[in-house]
Structure formats: C-alpha cells, structure tokens
Design a protein around this motif. Structure first.
Motif, PDB file in Angstrom:
ATOM      1  N   ALA A   1       0.703  -1.231   0.047  1.00 21.11           N
ATOM      2  CA  ALA A   1      -0.058   0.208   0.022  1.00 21.11           C
ATOM      3  C   ALA A   1       0.885   1.346  -0.069  1.00 21.11           C
ATOM      4  CB  ALA A   1      -0.851  -0.015   1.205  1.00 21.11           C
ATOM      5  N   GLY A   2       0.316   2.121  -0.524  1.00 27.60           N
ATOM      6  CA  GLY A   2       0.987   3.796  -0.483  1.00 27.60           C
ATOM      7  C   GLY A   2       0.581   4.324   0.530  1.00 27.60           C
ATOM      8  N   GLY A   3       0.730   5.796   0.515  1.00 28.94           N
ATOM      9  CA  GLY A   3       0.350   6.606   1.825  1.00 28.94           C
ATOM     10  C   GLY A   3       1.406   6.768   2.924  1.00 28.94           C
ATOM     11  N   GLY A   4       0.864   7.140   3.940  1.00 33.51           N
ATOM     12  CA  GLY A   4       1.466   7.213   5.227  1.00 33.51           C
ATOM     13  C   GLY A   4       1.377   6.307   6.112  1.00 33.51           C
ATOM     14  N   THR A   5       0.267   5.577   6.338  1.00 40.53           N
ATOM     15  CA  THR A   5       0.067   4.853   7.392  1.00 40.53           C
ATOM     16  C   THR A   5       0.681   3.613   7.476  1.00 40.53           C
ATOM     17  OG1 THR A   5      -2.380   5.366   7.531  1.00 40.53           O
ATOM     18  CG2 THR A   5      -1.927   3.093   8.506  1.00 40.53           C
ATOM     19  N   PRO A   6       1.303   2.844   6.188  1.00 42.02           N
ATOM     20  CA  PRO A   6       1.880   1.738   6.325  1.00 42.02           C
ATOM     21  C   PRO A   6       3.346   1.913   6.466  1.00 42.02           C
ATOM     22  CG  PRO A   6       1.009   2.151   4.072  1.00 42.02           C
ATOM     23  CD  PRO A   6       0.812   3.108   4.985  1.00 42.02           C
ATOM     24  N   GLN A   7       3.822   3.192   6.683  1.00 39.90           N
ATOM     25  CA  GLN A   7       5.352   3.378   6.770  1.00 39.90           C
ATOM     26  C   GLN A   7       5.866   2.740   7.989  1.00 39.90           C
ATOM     27  OE1 GLN A   7       6.934   7.133   5.576  1.00 39.90           O
ATOM     28  NE2 GLN A   7       5.163   7.591   4.180  1.00 39.90           N
TER      29      GLN A   7
ATOM     30  N   LEU B   1      -3.507  -2.480   2.097  1.00 39.02           N
ATOM     31  CA  LEU B   1      -4.484  -1.570   1.735  1.00 39.02           C
ATOM     32  C   LEU B   1      -4.550  -0.473   2.721  1.00 39.02           C
ATOM     33  CD1 LEU B   1      -7.098  -3.575  -0.361  1.00 39.02           C
ATOM     34  CD2 LEU B   1      -5.440  -2.152  -1.394  1.00 39.02           C
ATOM     35  N   GLY B   2      -4.432   0.932   2.038  1.00 36.00           N
ATOM     36  CA  GLY B   2      -5.051   2.021   3.123  1.00 36.00           C
ATOM     37  C   GLY B   2      -6.195   2.275   2.825  1.00 36.00           C
ATOM     38  N   MET B   3      -6.764   3.436   3.499  1.00 39.34           N
ATOM     39  CA  MET B   3      -8.046   3.772   3.121  1.00 39.34           C
ATOM     40  C   MET B   3      -7.912   5.277   3.442  1.00 39.34           C
ATOM     41  SD  MET B   3     -11.928   3.370   5.066  1.00 39.34           S
ATOM     42  CE  MET B   3     -11.418   4.310   6.308  1.00 39.34           C
ATOM     43  N   GLY B   4      -8.391   5.994   2.421  1.00 42.08           N
ATOM     44  CA  GLY B   4      -8.724   7.411   2.532  1.00 42.08           C
ATOM     45  C   GLY B   4      -9.821   7.892   3.415  1.00 42.08           C
TER      46      GLY B   4
ATOM     47  N   HIS C   1     -11.696   5.907  -0.264  1.00 41.63           N
ATOM     48  CA  HIS C   1     -11.128   5.071  -1.283  1.00 41.63           C
ATOM     49  C   HIS C   1     -10.124   4.130  -0.801  1.00 41.63           C
ATOM     50  CE1 HIS C   1      -7.555   8.224  -0.612  1.00 41.63           C
ATOM     51  NE2 HIS C   1      -6.906   7.264  -1.029  1.00 41.63           N
ATOM     52  N   THR C   2      -9.662   3.468  -1.533  1.00 44.17           N
ATOM     53  CA  THR C   2      -8.444   2.454  -1.199  1.00 44.17           C
ATOM     54  C   THR C   2      -7.760   2.369  -2.740  1.00 44.17           C
ATOM     55  OG1 THR C   2      -7.942   0.183  -0.318  1.00 44.17           O
ATOM     56  CG2 THR C   2      -9.856   0.275  -1.946  1.00 44.17           C
ATOM     57  N   ALA C   3      -6.527   2.037  -2.276  1.00 42.46           N
ATOM     58  CA  ALA C   3      -5.556   1.988  -3.629  1.00 42.46           C
ATOM     59  C   ALA C   3      -5.552   3.292  -4.286  1.00 42.46           C
ATOM     60  CB  ALA C   3      -5.539   0.825  -4.622  1.00 42.46           C
TER      61      ALA C   3
ATOM     62  N   GLN D   1      -3.450  12.211 -11.725  1.00 34.10           N
ATOM     63  CA  GLN D   1      -3.366  11.037 -12.488  1.00 34.10           C
ATOM     64  C   GLN D   1      -2.665  10.037 -11.826  1.00 34.10           C
ATOM     65  OE1 GLN D   1      -1.729  10.914 -16.586  1.00 34.10           O
ATOM     66  NE2 GLN D   1      -3.628  10.677 -16.971  1.00 34.10           N
ATOM     67  N   ARG D   2      -3.045   8.694 -11.661  1.00 41.71           N
ATOM     68  CA  ARG D   2      -2.424   7.750 -11.108  1.00 41.71           C
ATOM     69  C   ARG D   2      -2.788   6.430 -11.872  1.00 41.71           C
ATOM     70  NH1 ARG D   2      -3.081   7.972  -5.187  1.00 41.71           N
ATOM     71  NH2 ARG D   2      -2.726   9.794  -4.505  1.00 41.71           N
ATOM     72  N   VAL D   3      -2.339   5.257 -11.426  1.00 41.64           N
ATOM     73  CA  VAL D   3      -2.460   3.745 -11.649  1.00 41.64           C
ATOM     74  C   VAL D   3      -2.985   3.119 -10.576  1.00 41.64           C
ATOM     75  CG1 VAL D   3      -1.425   1.612 -13.003  1.00 41.64           C
ATOM     76  CG2 VAL D   3      -1.014   3.894 -13.935  1.00 41.64           C
TER      77      VAL D   3
ATOM     78  N   GLY E   1      -9.317  10.797  11.346  1.00 39.31           N
ATOM     79  CA  GLY E   1      -9.609  11.377  10.219  1.00 39.31           C
ATOM     80  C   GLY E   1     -10.504  10.142   9.380  1.00 39.31           C
ATOM     81  N   LYS E   2     -10.159   8.720   9.831  1.00 35.08           N
ATOM     82  CA  LYS E   2     -10.885   7.930   9.144  1.00 35.08           C
ATOM     83  C   LYS E   2     -12.045   7.337   9.720  1.00 35.08           C
ATOM     84  CE  LYS E   2      -6.759   7.732   6.786  1.00 35.08           C
ATOM     85  NZ  LYS E   2      -6.003   7.196   6.420  1.00 35.08           N
ATOM     86  N   ARG E   3     -12.767   8.007  10.831  1.00 37.37           N
ATOM     87  CA  ARG E   3     -13.711   7.701  11.603  1.00 37.37           C
ATOM     88  C   ARG E   3     -15.127   7.761  10.701  1.00 37.37           C
ATOM     89  NH1 ARG E   3     -13.107  10.976  17.175  1.00 37.37           N
ATOM     90  NH2 ARG E   3     -11.576   9.618  18.144  1.00 37.37           N
TER      91      ARG E   3
HETATM   92  C1  6PG Z   1      -1.813   6.786  -1.927  1.00 35.47           C
HETATM   93  C2  6PG Z   1      -2.390   5.527  -1.543  1.00 35.47           C
HETATM   94  C3  6PG Z   1      -3.835   5.729  -0.882  1.00 35.47           C
HETATM   95  C4  6PG Z   1      -3.611   5.535   0.740  1.00 35.47           C
HETATM   96  C5  6PG Z   1      -4.809   6.294   1.245  1.00 35.47           C
HETATM   97  C6  6PG Z   1      -4.529   6.378   2.824  1.00 35.47           C
HETATM   98  O1  6PG Z   1      -1.421   6.941  -3.018  1.00 35.47           O
HETATM   99  O2  6PG Z   1      -1.847   7.643  -1.114  1.00 35.47           O
HETATM  100  O3  6PG Z   1      -2.360   4.715  -2.406  1.00 35.47           O
HETATM  101  O4  6PG Z   1      -4.982   4.820  -1.091  1.00 35.47           O
HETATM  102  O5  6PG Z   1      -3.543   4.193   0.913  1.00 35.47           O
HETATM  103  O6  6PG Z   1      -5.004   7.646   0.700  1.00 35.47           O
HETATM  104  O7  6PG Z   1      -3.606   7.268   2.986  1.00 35.47           O
HETATM  105  P1  6PG Z   1      -2.729   7.409   4.631  1.00 35.47           P
HETATM  106  O8  6PG Z   1      -2.424   6.213   5.074  1.00 35.47           O
HETATM  107  O9  6PG Z   1      -1.736   8.540   4.054  1.00 35.47           O
HETATM  108  O10 6PG Z   1      -3.927   8.177   5.296  1.00 35.47           O
END
Ligand code: 6PG
Length: 235
Positions: free
Chosen positions: A51-57, A141-144, A148-150, A177-179, A200-202
């Motif tokens: 997964a991307g974003g901040g949570t998985p780091q 997977l993260g969740m915005g 959203h996811t991915a 733009q993304r894939v 923020g996800k509540r």
């Molecule tokens: C991205 C991720 C996106 C991310 C969610 C949660 O490109 O940012 O693919 O789907 O997983 O937006 O992001 P956070 O973990 O930073 O809240």
C-alpha cells in the motif's frame, strides 16, 4: 466511543483494533510475516502488493527487523502516483526508503508500476505483468478519508473497471493521475489486509459500518487492522 468488540464491518473477515498506531504497525508486520512464511512454505514464492500513503510506513520499518524469505518474495504495488521516477512522493519510492532498500530482496523481484510511461500505457503493461505472474497472495491496503482504497476513489470511473490495472484521472487526492490495481484484482488476492489509523478515518469507517458501499467496503473478506483513534464515536 464504540467499543472494540462492538465494531463490525460488513463483509470483513476480521476487525482488529489496537491502542495506537505503533501497536497497529507491530500487529500488521507480524501478520504479514506469518502469511508470507506460510505462503512460501506452501508454494515457494509469495507475491505481495504494498500500500502507499503514510499509514503503512511504520509497518514497513518494522518488517525490516523480521526474518522474511526475501529471496522468495515478489513485491508489487496496489497503486502508484503518476510522478517522475525517483520522486519522493511516489509510493514505490516510499517503500524503498522504509523497507526495500534495507532488506536482501533481489532487485528484479520488485515490480514498480511504470507510470513514467503515462497512466494508460503503464496500466496496460502492469496488467500484462500481473497476468503472467498470477494472482497476488497478499494485498496491503490503506483507506482514505473518503473511503477510497489504492487509487480507486468514490464515483470515479476507474472504480467500475474490470481491468487488472487501471489508469485513474481526476483523483481528488493529488496527483490527479494515477494507476491502480482494479477492484477485481484486489478481491482476487488470497489475503487482503487494511491498515487504517487516525481520527480522520472515523467518518468513512462509520459509513462502511452502516452499509455504505465506499470503495474500501467493496474489498471483501479482508482483515482490517485499525487503531482506536479511527473507531467511530458511535454507530
Ligand atoms: C496513496 C495511497 C492511498 C492511501 C490512502 C490512505 O497513493 O496515497 O495509495 O490509497 O493508502 O489515501 O493514505 P494515508 O495512509 O496516508 O492516510
């Protein structure tokens, strides 16, 4: 505050709640290690999409300290931001910084999305690569905050695509733009793990708990890992 035991997500395999993001990262890294070991023991290889974003780091940093069979692991990505190769805002660059450059995984076993080719061409090529590789074993997977996811966002045409990987335009979370792996690809994985942290996800979790079919809710049979801060105040 909803109690841990009360919180149910329709379609989830399991919901795990932890005191804070650190405990969440510990738990998810342990679960990933357990699944990877079992997968490699069973089939000699494990294909995992990060997964991307901040949570998985924090979870990726903890994975560095676990003994994983890196020679038998292939790394894919759930989505990628259309930015130049090496851009620090790319999800693959984040994964390299927090995990992949610190472990002995053969470089040819890391499969970035070639978004520098443009979203459409990158999606086609990644779909071909995944079609040859076979179904993913694990998808993280993260969740915005919008559910959203991915890079599958609410009301975005990419969410309805049946393609293995799909080009995304007009993403509300920059860059536009993304894939992304398609929803069917996410659901076809043997194990789907959501990592969700922070207040923020509540709202999105509350909507999903109440049956709203946000993109994250469309990934079925997933194991959800969240911290207490993300739990809705009431259902
Ligand atoms: C991205 C991720 C996106 C991310 C969610 C949660 O490109 O940012 O693919 O789907 O997983 O937006 O992001 P956070 O973990 O930073 O809240």
């Amino acid at each position: 505050m909803t109690s841990r035991s009360q919180f149910v997500l329709p379609g989830a395999k399991q919901v795990n709640v932890y005191a804070d993001a650190g405990a969440l990262a510990d738990a998810v890294s342990q679960r990933i290690a357990e699944l990877v070991q079992a997968c490699v023991a069973q089939q000699g290889v494990c294909r995992i999409a990060l997964a991307g974003g901040g949570t998985p780091q924090q979870c990726y940093e903890k994975l560095r300290g676990l003994s994983l069979p890196w020679a038998n692991i292939h790394i894919y990505f759930g989505d990628e931001r259309c930015l130049p190769a090496g851009d620090a805002q790319r999800n693959d660059d984040m994964a390299m910084r927090t995990l992949l450059q610190h472990v002995p995984i053969p470089a040819e076993q890391v499969h970035p999305m070639p978004v520098e080719l443009g979203a459409e061409e990158a999606a086609l090529r990644y779909a071909q690569e995944l079609a040859q590789a076979g179904a993913l074993d694990i998808v993280l997977l993260g969740m915005g905050e919008d559910g959203h996811t991915a890079s599958l966002f609410p009301n975005n045409p990419a969410l309805e695509s049946i393609a293995i990987a799909v080009a995304v335009d007009d993403a509300p979370k920059p860059p536009p733009q993304r894939v992304s792996l398609g929803m069917a690809t996410l659901n076809a994985a043997s194990h789907k793990l959501f990592l969700v942290a922070g207040s923020g996800k509540r709202a999105a979790l509350q909507s999903i708990a109440q049956g709203e079919q946000l993109p994250a809710a469309q990934v079925l049979d997933a194991e959800w890992f969240m911290d207490e801060a993300a739990l809705p105040n009431r259902i």
